[in-house]
Design a protein around this motif. Structure first.
Motif, mmCIF file in Angstrom:
data_model
loop_
_atom_site.group_PDB
_atom_site.id
_atom_site.type_symbol
_atom_site.label_atom_id
_atom_site.label_comp_id
_atom_site.label_asym_id
_atom_site.label_seq_id
_atom_site.Cartn_x
_atom_site.Cartn_y
_atom_site.Cartn_z
ATOM 1 N N ASP A 62 0.828 -1.236 -0.036
ATOM 2 C CA ASP A 62 -0.014 -0.048 -0.067
ATOM 3 C C ASP A 62 0.816 1.195 -0.042
ATOM 4 N N LYS A 101 -4.459 -7.496 -8.179
ATOM 5 C CA LYS A 101 -5.405 -7.861 -6.825
ATOM 6 C C LYS A 101 -6.111 -8.907 -7.280
ATOM 7 N N TRP A 109 -11.682 -2.263 -3.369
ATOM 8 C CA TRP A 109 -11.017 -1.222 -3.702
ATOM 9 C C TRP A 109 -12.054 -0.188 -4.356
#
Length: 434
Positions: A62, A101, A109
């Motif tokens: 992140d 992802k 998200w």
């Protein structure tokens, strides 16, 4: 005529609600240029998800550098009119880690970016459940940490139904009173006992009840309970003895004489006041006639308008006071007849003296429900009611509630949960032997 647009702040967005007028409940709107515009199709996460997904997220970090678009670039896109699905698409294209992802991570998200950048709101019909949910999230201390499941149990154990008289002691912003009125639907009577001169119940105002439902609500200050008990004791004494009735007759004769004298005095005072006001009015009229001109005429009109407004405000204030007095008298009659079908106490004050003062006005085989966020207050009321007698089926309970997230392959308990929903004391009144 002046049109006043009331601004509403919600999730760091400022807009007006005029665009929602005329639409049905359940409609979805989008904020555009500070106004609500109806949306025909709701934006969903599946609309922007691609076909490429990663196996796992072990190699993802992140970092701010994962997004190529800066905050200034995003604000520029918003000013250019790029919103909703297009804006989320730009964010996906400029993300270096989105395609790596997993499917679940991509949906999470997109949902997070939707809450931040897409201003869509659904207007729902107000109800007690929604108001309890909103206060539980924003300010639970205002409703004494009363949860939805505890509120449902209060209505259930209190046997709140149509054509019943319910006495409610509520300092939870009117949440319990609103839930009881919603359950009755205008068929029955609700007596709201409140501290102070005026009740504080914003929830009842937000529920937007009709006039028939509002007419079933009576306000009664807790400070007036002594007058009810003294009046009932005087009536009981007059029924037991004939001598006391004779003395009351003589007292009534004396009262009528004194009332006649006071009426004469008041009438004389009113006549003097009317004469003085007429004299003052004639003097003012003569002065105005002497100094009347084009400039004084406008000031005279403004004075007349302000005086008329004050007179209307005073008359409305008098009418409201008369309405409150009428409601207090009607509530007194219900209490003196001992026709209360349910007593609900949900107050920030200690419930024991309140319950002991109101339980005497209940009919037999009726329900008593006491709510408090503290166990000690409920147990104290339990001990005093057991000592007093006249009730059966005592029960002290606490509900443990935990929400679950129910999704495909992701059903699990929610990590964040409430610490407690308060304590309930329930009991049933019986005919106390004399």
């Amino acid at each position: 005529y002046f049109i006043i647009y009331r601004q509403v702040w919600l999730d760091k967005m400022k807009f007006t609600l005029d665009g929602t007028i005329g639409h049905t409940y359940g409609s979805t709107f989008e904020v555009k240029n500070g106004e609500m515009v109806k949306v025909t199709r709701i934006f969903k996460e599946e609309d922007v998800l691609g076909t490429e997904q990663g196996k796992d997220n072990r190699d993802l970090h992140d970092l701010d550098s994962n997004q190529k678009l800066s905050r200034d670039d995003i604000e520029k896109l918003k000013k250019d009119g790029v919103k909703g699905k297009e804006l989320i698409g730009h964010l996906i294209e400029n993300s270096t880690t989105f395609k790596a992802k997993t499917e679940y991570a991509q949906e999470k998200w997109v949902k997070k970016k939707k809450l931040k950048h897409v201003a869509e709101f659904t207007v729902l019909r107000p109800c007690a459940r929604l108001m309890c949910d909103i206060y539980s999230q924003k300010g639970p201390s205002k409703i004494l940490h009363l949860r939805m499941d505890t509120l449902a149990q209060i209505l259930l154990y209190g046997n709140v139904r149509a054509h019943s008289n319910v006495a409610v002691v509520d300092t939870c912003c009117g949440l319990v009173v609103g839930a009881v009125m919603e359950r009755l639907g205008g068929y029955g009577k609700v007596i709201h006992f409140h501290p102070g001169d005026m009740p504080i119940r914003p929830v009842v105002e937000n529920l937007n009840f009709s006039k028939d439902v509002l007419d079933s609500l009576y306000t009664f200050p807790l400070s007036c309970l002594n007058s009810v008990s003294s009046k009932t004791s005087v009536e009981n004494k007059s029924e037991n003895s004939d001598s006391s009735s004779n003395t009351t007759d003589t007292n009534e004769v004396k009262r009528t004489k004194t009332d006649e004298k006071t009426d004469e005095i008041n009438q004389g005072g009113l006549e003097e006041n009317e004469k003085n006001s007429e004299d003052l009015g004639s003097e003012e009229g003569s002065q105005c006639e002497e100094t009347e001109g084009p400039e004084n005429s406008t000031s005279k009109n403004t004075k007349n308008g302000s005086e008329k407004r004050k007179h209307e405000q005073n008359t409305q204030r008098v009418l409201n006071k008369q309405e409150r007095e009428r409601q207090i008298e009607d509530a007194k009659k219900l209490l003196q007849e001992k026709s209360i079908d349910c007593l609900i106490v949900a107050s920030k004050f200690h419930p024991t003296p309140i319950v002991l003062a109101l339980v005497d006005y209940m009919a037999p085989s009726r329900q008593v429900v006491v709510y408090s966020q503290f166990k000690e207050a409920v147990m104290d009321s339990y001990a005093y009611l057991r000592e007093r007698g006249g009730l059966v089926n005592y029960r002290v309970s606490e509900t443990w509630l935990r929400n679950y997230q129910v999704m495909t392959m992701r059903t699990h308990p929610v990590i964040q949960m409430s610490g407690g929903g308060g304590y309930l004391l329930t009991a049933t009144t019986i005919l106390k032997p004399s």
